[in-house]
Design an enzyme around this catalytic site. Sequence first.
Site, PDB file in Angstrom:
ATOM      1  N   ALA A   1       0.868  -1.174   0.000  1.00 27.50           N
ATOM      2  CA  ALA A   1       0.000   0.000   0.000  1.00 27.50           C
ATOM      3  C   ALA A   1       0.908   1.227   0.000  1.00 27.50           C
ATOM      4  CB  ALA A   1      -0.899   0.014   1.238  1.00 27.50           C
ATOM      5  N   GLU A   2       0.667   2.156  -0.915  1.00 28.49           N
ATOM      6  CA  GLU A   2       1.597   3.281  -1.065  1.00 28.49           C
ATOM      7  C   GLU A   2       1.634   4.178   0.159  1.00 28.49           C
ATOM      8  OE1 GLU A   2      -0.527   6.809  -3.466  1.00 28.49           O
ATOM      9  OE2 GLU A   2      -0.521   4.901  -4.529  1.00 28.49           O
TER      10      GLU A   2
END
Length: 217
Positions: free
Chosen positions: A45-46
């Site tokens: 997840a960024e």
Amino acid sequence: MKAKEIIARRVALEFHDGDVVNLGFGIPNASADFIPDGVNVVLQAENGALRFGPTPGKHNYHPNTANSGGAPITLMPGASTFDIQTSFAIIRGGHVDATVLGALEVSQDASIANWIIPGKFAPGMGGAMDLLVGAKRVIVALQHTDKTGESKILKECSLPLSAKGVVSMVITDLAVFEFQDGKYLLKEVAPGVTVEEVIAKTAGDVIVDKDVKTMPI
């Protein structure tokens, strides 16, 4: 089966053992719920997480863990969380094997527009541009047509581009495309969908693969 679930299920079949895969918000994040048994993929997840899994239920929900869209996630054994600077160092450093992103439009030269419609509010481009040039493989997940029935699979994007010539694969609720000779290469059709229907609903030029398959979802 609803259109978004068809896409998410097909996206999950592109995950391979050991891959680091970044998921964008919306349909891409939903694909985490459909990873095939026995496939060990490292989801990123960024906003700062590695190795997350399917959407949690009430019994294992934690308010402090979320994906790029703010929805809750399950941290798997061996997971790590970190600041967003570290997350983007992973992306920009070329350590992401594949990214799955949504889009407003794609074009047959493998370009993508996914961050703004001029004249409408947009919260920003997020990490899309970094992912599009930093990931080794770019998979676009979107519904084939908009709410008015107009194709999102175009000869040329009409909206501002996020990146040019970077898309590896397009997965819609009707079809799976790769690219060949500056055109879409039709590889698969959804169950119950014909090649003729896909071509009719695609605004770009289509090459039909000699061995078109039905999506294995």
